[in-house]
Motif scaffolding. Sequence first.
Motif, PDB file in Angstrom:
ATOM      1  N   THR A  26      63.965   0.502 -12.335  1.00  0.00           N
ATOM      2  CA  THR A  26      64.704   1.624 -11.740  1.00  0.00           C
ATOM      3  C   THR A  26      65.055   1.336 -10.285  1.00  0.00           C
ATOM      4  OG1 THR A  26      63.720   3.291 -13.215  1.00  0.00           O
ATOM      5  CG2 THR A  26      64.556   4.067 -11.087  1.00  0.00           C
ATOM      6  N   GLN A  33      69.565   7.474 -11.370  1.00  0.00           N
ATOM      7  CA  GLN A  33      68.518   6.754 -12.096  1.00  0.00           C
ATOM      8  C   GLN A  33      67.178   7.486 -11.985  1.00  0.00           C
ATOM      9  OE1 GLN A  33      68.250   2.471 -11.829  1.00  0.00           O
ATOM     10  NE2 GLN A  33      70.382   2.296 -11.140  1.00  0.00           N
ATOM     11  N   LEU A  37      64.809   8.953 -14.964  1.00  0.00           N
ATOM     12  CA  LEU A  37      63.370   8.691 -15.012  1.00  0.00           C
ATOM     13  C   LEU A  37      62.591  10.004 -15.116  1.00  0.00           C
ATOM     14  CD1 LEU A  37      61.635   6.085 -14.883  1.00  0.00           C
ATOM     15  CD2 LEU A  37      61.296   6.552 -12.450  1.00  0.00           C
TER      16      LEU A  37
END
Length: 201
Positions: A26, A33, A37
Amino acid sequence: MRYRLYQEHKYVSFVLSEFERLTAKTDFTDNLQIKHLQQQLSDLIDLMSGHAEHENQAIHALLKQKHSTLYESIEADHREHEKQFEQLTTALVDVMDNQFNDEKILQGHQFYLNYRLFLSENLQHLHQEETIIMAELQRLCTDVELRSIDASVYAQMTSEQMLEMTQVLFPHMNPVDKQHFIDDIRESQPEKFAVIAERLI
């Protein structure tokens, strides 16, 4: 061969490991992103919470009936996991809110390290369940009693829910594990099994 529980741990281990891989790659300077997550972490927490609840209420309840206290350390782990998940969730919010990329990178790396530590500890937790707890269950309980744990779950599920369960679990299992689930469903819920039998193979 004695009846054995915990085959679903193979799927749980897969999900936990996949999240570690996602975290490792990541870009913590990219909030899109991080949002992804966060969603994956939320899904993982839901899975782990449901899994722990099942163990506490079904498997450990049987040990309590047999006056065994070996489950207590496992339930303590479950409570600790809840705290760790809260900390991980908060940590991602902090990364998201930070405006400085250098700090976001450092926070993201710390998040990765913290999750990886949790992952390593959880592998020991799963090992204790499959060795110490399973041995205690086999010592104290008949196979009929052990089989009743999952049978009570199947009684509350529809045929489609059981089919969906196998579709999620089976890619992570060997033929013996798969046959275990098929036999349990067929024996405990023959009418529901008949509806999905051809689609289980």
